[in-house]
Design an enzyme around this catalytic site. Sequence first.
Site, PDB file in Angstrom:
ATOM      1  N   VAL A 124       0.368  20.622   3.156  1.00  0.00           N
ATOM      2  CA  VAL A 124       1.718  20.355   3.637  1.00  0.00           C
ATOM      3  C   VAL A 124       1.611  19.805   5.055  1.00  0.00           C
ATOM      4  O   VAL A 124       0.874  20.338   5.887  1.00  0.00           O
ATOM      5  CB  VAL A 124       2.582  21.625   3.634  1.00  0.00           C
ATOM      6  CG1 VAL A 124       3.998  21.316   4.118  1.00  0.00           C
ATOM      7  CG2 VAL A 124       2.612  22.250   2.247  1.00  0.00           C
ATOM      8  N   CYS A 125       2.339  18.721   5.309  1.00  0.00           N
ATOM      9  CA  CYS A 125       2.431  18.157   6.655  1.00  0.00           C
ATOM     10  C   CYS A 125       1.029  17.845   7.194  1.00  0.00           C
ATOM     11  O   CYS A 125       0.205  17.255   6.511  1.00  0.00           O
ATOM     12  CB  CYS A 125       3.213  19.120   7.544  1.00  0.00           C
ATOM     13  SG  CYS A 125       3.752  18.452   9.130  1.00  0.00           S
TER      14      CYS A 125
END
Length: 334
Positions: A124-125
């Site tokens: 994520v990210c």
Amino acid sequence: MDYVCVGRKDIVPMFSANSCPREIGVLIFEDFQLLDAAGPISVFEMPVRGMSPPPYRLTLYSMAGGAVRASSGVRMHSEILPDSLTLDTLVVSGGEGTREAMHDADFLNAIRDVSSRTRRTTSVCSGAMLLAAAGLLDGRRATTHWRRCPDMARHFPDVTVEADRIFVQDGKFWTSAGITAGIDLALALVEEDLGAEVTRRAAQELVVHHRRHGGQSQFSVMQDVKLLSGRFEPLIDWIRANLASDLKVEQIAEQVGMSPRNFARVFRSEIGSTPARFVEKLRLESARQHVETTGISLNEIARKTGFGDSERMRTAFVRAYGQPPMVLRRQGRN
């Protein structure tokens, strides 16, 4: 529905969904972004609530275990990352702490080790920076938060960075864009496992889109704008409302009672962009929204957003997004 049941120590062959839950491990570290972990966890929780037996078992891991501080200062309790851990899906969080973690050899070795025994490895990210630093994304396509994409491309030239994607799948590796995109990623994983109907219900419970339209560019146009004094905020609103107009620098300067030359100089100092480039960004933003969320013809969209004709709009799309409008329209409907 059949799927692979993965335990903590071994991989079990294909089995009936009535057998055992998939093991989902979320990996965090000091100064991780709280929502990078909590968002996917909440998505995987929804089917667990509504299905019996539950399709997932969720565990939060860190290298040392115990309480781990997020960048917000909030602490989350984690289990120590065990040796020979086997998971169905590994989710690597992102956050400010990635800047230090990507230079931690033990941490990167642990990611590689666990990934070798997963069906899916995801991030994520800025967690994608950790997968890249571990060498897992070499020769693959990936994405990360739009602000970190230039850094990722510079530090990891063997990774093809797709800066405008909400998430990217390349083989067993899934990477997602900034923060809330972890929710989009987790919904896609649930859909792959359990189907569209289960995912739709999960999205409804979370009050989020089942499939979000558009890429990261929709969030970066105004976030890149400095607006040092705020003097041009009304002008920007006027430009948005008049995208179909000619919008040459002379016409825009007249709205604020300035000479074209002085306006262009002050605008660039205030906004960080020439007037012409800024207008094109707003036109692209509006056109892409129409392309992905409506059935309006491309010629009509081009007229409404000031491109004039679909060929000029197509050229601008390819230059900005690397893809023509019709490809993005098809992707938005998938």
